[in-house]
Scaffold this motif. Sequence first.
Motif, mmCIF file in Angstrom:
data_model
loop_
_atom_site.group_PDB
_atom_site.id
_atom_site.type_symbol
_atom_site.label_atom_id
_atom_site.label_comp_id
_atom_site.label_asym_id
_atom_site.label_seq_id
_atom_site.Cartn_x
_atom_site.Cartn_y
_atom_site.Cartn_z
ATOM 1 N N ASP A 193 0.825 -1.204 0.000
ATOM 2 C CA ASP A 193 0.000 0.000 0.000
ATOM 3 C C ASP A 193 0.864 1.261 0.000
ATOM 4 O OD1 ASP A 193 -2.097 1.781 0.182
ATOM 5 O OD2 ASP A 193 -2.268 1.609 2.362
ATOM 6 N N TYR A 194 0.715 2.085 -1.008
ATOM 7 C CA TYR A 194 1.385 3.375 -1.047
ATOM 8 C C TYR A 194 0.391 4.527 -1.180
ATOM 9 C CZ TYR A 194 0.567 4.343 -5.990
ATOM 10 O OH TYR A 194 -0.029 4.634 -7.184
ATOM 11 N N PHE A 195 -0.812 4.234 -1.695
ATOM 12 C CA PHE A 195 -1.772 5.302 -1.977
ATOM 13 C C PHE A 195 -2.259 5.964 -0.696
ATOM 14 C CE2 PHE A 195 -6.003 6.966 -3.065
ATOM 15 C CZ PHE A 195 -5.653 7.778 -4.125
ATOM 16 N N THR A 196 -2.444 5.174 0.375
ATOM 17 C CA THR A 196 -2.892 5.760 1.640
ATOM 18 C C THR A 196 -1.879 6.775 2.151
ATOM 19 O OG1 THR A 196 -4.080 3.732 2.221
ATOM 20 C CG2 THR A 196 -3.592 5.263 4.014
ATOM 21 N N GLY A 197 -0.601 6.432 2.108
ATOM 22 C CA GLY A 197 0.434 7.366 2.528
ATOM 23 C C GLY A 197 0.525 8.575 1.618
ATOM 24 N N LEU A 198 0.313 8.359 0.322
ATOM 25 C CA LEU A 198 0.385 9.461 -0.634
ATOM 26 C C LEU A 198 -0.674 10.513 -0.345
ATOM 27 C CD1 LEU A 198 1.635 10.543 -3.303
ATOM 28 C CD2 LEU A 198 -0.117 9.235 -4.514
ATOM 29 N N VAL A 199 -1.867 10.091 0.070
ATOM 30 C CA VAL A 199 -2.975 11.013 0.291
ATOM 31 C C VAL A 199 -3.044 11.505 1.729
ATOM 32 C CG1 VAL A 199 -5.492 11.253 0.196
ATOM 33 C CG2 VAL A 199 -4.295 9.944 -1.575
ATOM 34 N N MET A 200 -2.752 10.626 2.685
ATOM 35 C CA MET A 200 -3.028 10.921 4.092
ATOM 36 C C MET A 200 -1.817 11.360 4.893
ATOM 37 S SD MET A 200 -6.225 10.479 4.209
ATOM 38 C CE MET A 200 -7.548 9.658 3.295
ATOM 39 N N LEU A 201 -0.615 11.338 4.330
ATOM 40 C CA LEU A 201 0.572 11.705 5.078
ATOM 41 C C LEU A 201 1.249 12.919 4.454
ATOM 42 C CD1 LEU A 201 2.232 8.236 5.828
ATOM 43 C CD2 LEU A 201 0.755 9.592 7.322
ATOM 44 N N ARG A 202 1.731 13.808 5.337
ATOM 45 C CA ARG A 202 2.486 14.976 4.893
ATOM 46 C C ARG A 202 3.912 14.943 5.429
ATOM 47 N NH1 ARG A 202 -0.415 18.346 7.161
ATOM 48 N NH2 ARG A 202 0.891 18.843 8.951
#
Length: 312
Positions: free
Chosen positions: A221-230
């Motif tokens: 999973d990379y999409f969750t980090g791409l959207v939800m992490l700064r």
Amino acid sequence: MARTAGKMHSGTRIRETGRDRVFNLINLIFWIIVLFIVLYPLWLILIASVSDPDAVLQARVLLWPVDFSLMGYEAVFQYRELWGSYLNSVFYTLAGSALSVVVTLAAAYSLSRRFAGKKLVSLAITFTMFFSGGLIPIFLNVRDLGLYNTRAVMILMNLVSVWNLMVARTYIQTTIPNELYEAAVMDGSDHFTYFFRCVLPLSGTIVAVLSVYYGVARWNDYFTGLVMLRDRSLYPLQLVLREILASLTSTGSSDTFFAAYADNLGGLQEALRKAEVAKYCCIVVSTVPAVVLYVFMQKYFVKGVMIGSLKG
């Protein structure tokens, strides 16, 4: 006499016809071709990652490594954020998978029992397999809950897969007899006691199946980090590798992956050589854990497919 006949019958070999031999030969050739098509790209990535960059650029790497070199791996592992993101992914995978398995089994057990409104609850859960609120509403909801840019969002997002939930429910219904529940109730057991002392000890197979399913999904999973992490210190491995691969195609930027090697023209040329094999190394680094997990847990994947093929 009967025993002798049985031995003769068991030792009888079915004779293959000419058509059978032709079919078996064609079938064998076909599946060898399919196997080659599937495995060769993986093998090419592996041997290219340990070959000399010039050999890779000249397309001389076909079946075996050419001028064995670990230059690409050295360049990738010198990237400081890689190790931190690797540890993050390990934590997200272990913590998220464990919590997902527990919640999925608890929900599966509830759906395996009879209660008022069960069909409505099952319909509401199944509905989420086909329809979603959309990315923007989910993002706003996560932000309002205070989960944005936290480790918790990487663990709680996609906590339960409806498909895995249905597989677990089917396993409980078909494997654990209802008579066991009736006996436990007669001994004064409630649902919590029965679940933890009877259902979980008898659910080793489905626990392994769910652990593999959730573990592979969490690791990739990379999409969750791409959207939800700064915060970059919270990035998972897949997101960092994605940035590395993207930076390998952008030599003009000063903050690219190989900017440290590009102080002069010679350094830039060396960086480009390393970049050619570094992209293969990134793929190997990110996929090896999942491949190893598949190899050692293959039997549980087979069991999971068989469980999902039964009607619950």
